[in-house]
Enzyme design. Sequence first.
Site, mmCIF file in Angstrom:
data_model
loop_
_atom_site.group_PDB
_atom_site.id
_atom_site.type_symbol
_atom_site.label_atom_id
_atom_site.label_comp_id
_atom_site.label_asym_id
_atom_site.label_seq_id
_atom_site.Cartn_x
_atom_site.Cartn_y
_atom_site.Cartn_z
ATOM 1 N N HIS A 136 0.838 -1.203 0.000
ATOM 2 C CA HIS A 136 0.000 0.000 0.000
ATOM 3 C C HIS A 136 0.872 1.251 0.000
ATOM 4 O O HIS A 136 0.643 2.190 -0.780
ATOM 5 C CB HIS A 136 -0.915 -0.032 1.230
ATOM 6 C CG HIS A 136 -1.638 1.250 1.488
ATOM 7 N ND1 HIS A 136 -2.971 1.439 1.169
ATOM 8 C CD2 HIS A 136 -1.232 2.419 2.071
ATOM 9 C CE1 HIS A 136 -3.333 2.654 1.524
ATOM 10 N NE2 HIS A 136 -2.295 3.271 2.074
ATOM 11 N N GLU A 137 1.867 1.285 0.868
ATOM 12 C CA GLU A 137 2.712 2.478 0.978
ATOM 13 C C GLU A 137 3.540 2.704 -0.279
ATOM 14 O O GLU A 137 3.693 3.844 -0.739
ATOM 15 C CB GLU A 137 3.613 2.373 2.210
ATOM 16 C CG GLU A 137 2.872 2.344 3.529
ATOM 17 C CD GLU A 137 1.924 3.519 3.700
ATOM 18 O OE1 GLU A 137 2.196 4.600 3.133
ATOM 19 O OE2 GLU A 137 0.900 3.363 4.382
ATOM 20 N N HIS A 140 1.555 4.422 -2.954
ATOM 21 C CA HIS A 140 1.473 5.879 -2.830
ATOM 22 C C HIS A 140 2.633 6.542 -3.573
ATOM 23 O O HIS A 140 2.456 7.565 -4.241
ATOM 24 C CB HIS A 140 1.515 6.293 -1.357
ATOM 25 C CG HIS A 140 0.192 6.267 -0.671
ATOM 26 N ND1 HIS A 140 -0.913 6.954 -1.144
ATOM 27 C CD2 HIS A 140 -0.212 5.664 0.483
ATOM 28 C CE1 HIS A 140 -1.935 6.766 -0.323
ATOM 29 N NE2 HIS A 140 -1.540 5.984 0.665
ATOM 30 N N GLU A 209 -6.279 7.272 -0.977
ATOM 31 C CA GLU A 209 -6.190 6.109 -0.081
ATOM 32 C C GLU A 209 -6.863 4.896 -0.713
ATOM 33 O O GLU A 209 -6.325 3.783 -0.673
ATOM 34 C CB GLU A 209 -6.829 6.422 1.272
ATOM 35 C CG GLU A 209 -5.977 7.264 2.200
ATOM 36 C CD GLU A 209 -4.641 6.619 2.508
ATOM 37 O OE1 GLU A 209 -4.603 5.416 2.847
ATOM 38 O OE2 GLU A 209 -3.620 7.319 2.389
#
Length: 295
Positions: A136-137, A140, A209
């Site tokens: 997920h990070e 980003h 997100e």
Amino acid sequence: MHGRGYANGLKTFGLMVGLSALIVFAGAMFRNTTILVVAILLAVGMNAWAYFNSDRIALRAMHALPVSELEAPVMYRIVRELATAARQPMPRLYISPTNAPNAFATGRNPRHAAVCCTSGILQILDERELRAVLGHELSHVYNRDILISSIAGALAAVVSGLANLAFFAGAFGGRGNGEGPSMLGVLLVSLLGPIAATLVKLAVSRSREYEADRSGAELTGDPLALASALRKLERGTQAAPLPPEPQLTAQSHLMIANPFRAGERAARLFSTHPPMAERIARLEEMAGGRSGGYR
């Protein structure tokens, strides 16, 4: 899955257009275009500085320390595997010495990226869940979300700056010479402008997100592990929240989960993060009903 990604991108674009429209509306209150130009230059300048220094600002706020592969072998192995799979550079890795479970990524592009996990998140997640969070990070970073949030912040700052200028111009004169805003314009811009800009900026954050959840789960191939991690983080951030200090609240949008206890932040409309239940539901939808060993 790609349809969801397209929808997220389209929503982000629409929100940016909305912020730009607010600037045009606010600027139209002035007949002197110098005011609009100065406001735009100031906002862009401040946010450009924040964009190029985003990693140092966030890491300093969290008291994050760089870690070597000897100190965090599992974290290094996972990130290296994911970066290799995505054909992206290896980011710098940090650990923040706090029990509040969370993680974030920062940096203006993949070559200047940093990923940070707190001590708390490393304690509560298993390796599969940690891999999902790191995916997920990294998403980003790969999605250029720092750039997107910087642009949104710059546009919102222009609106707020024009609102302040409108208020002072209306309060202290300037209408008689034909260069100031009307009183109706003063009220509309000074009262509604900043609120609308803030809401749109937060909506951009929530949209990114969702997209990081989707693309991160796509990168790891394990949406249910991310759903399980989010459940643990929802409980963990309530049990061990970060203190609502200004330097931490300014970085909260970077975190994978809202780091503050419920009730210490504004309601859902003013949140930087989407509801956990909705994020988990979307991930379970991606998994197509598979349990994957997680509930």
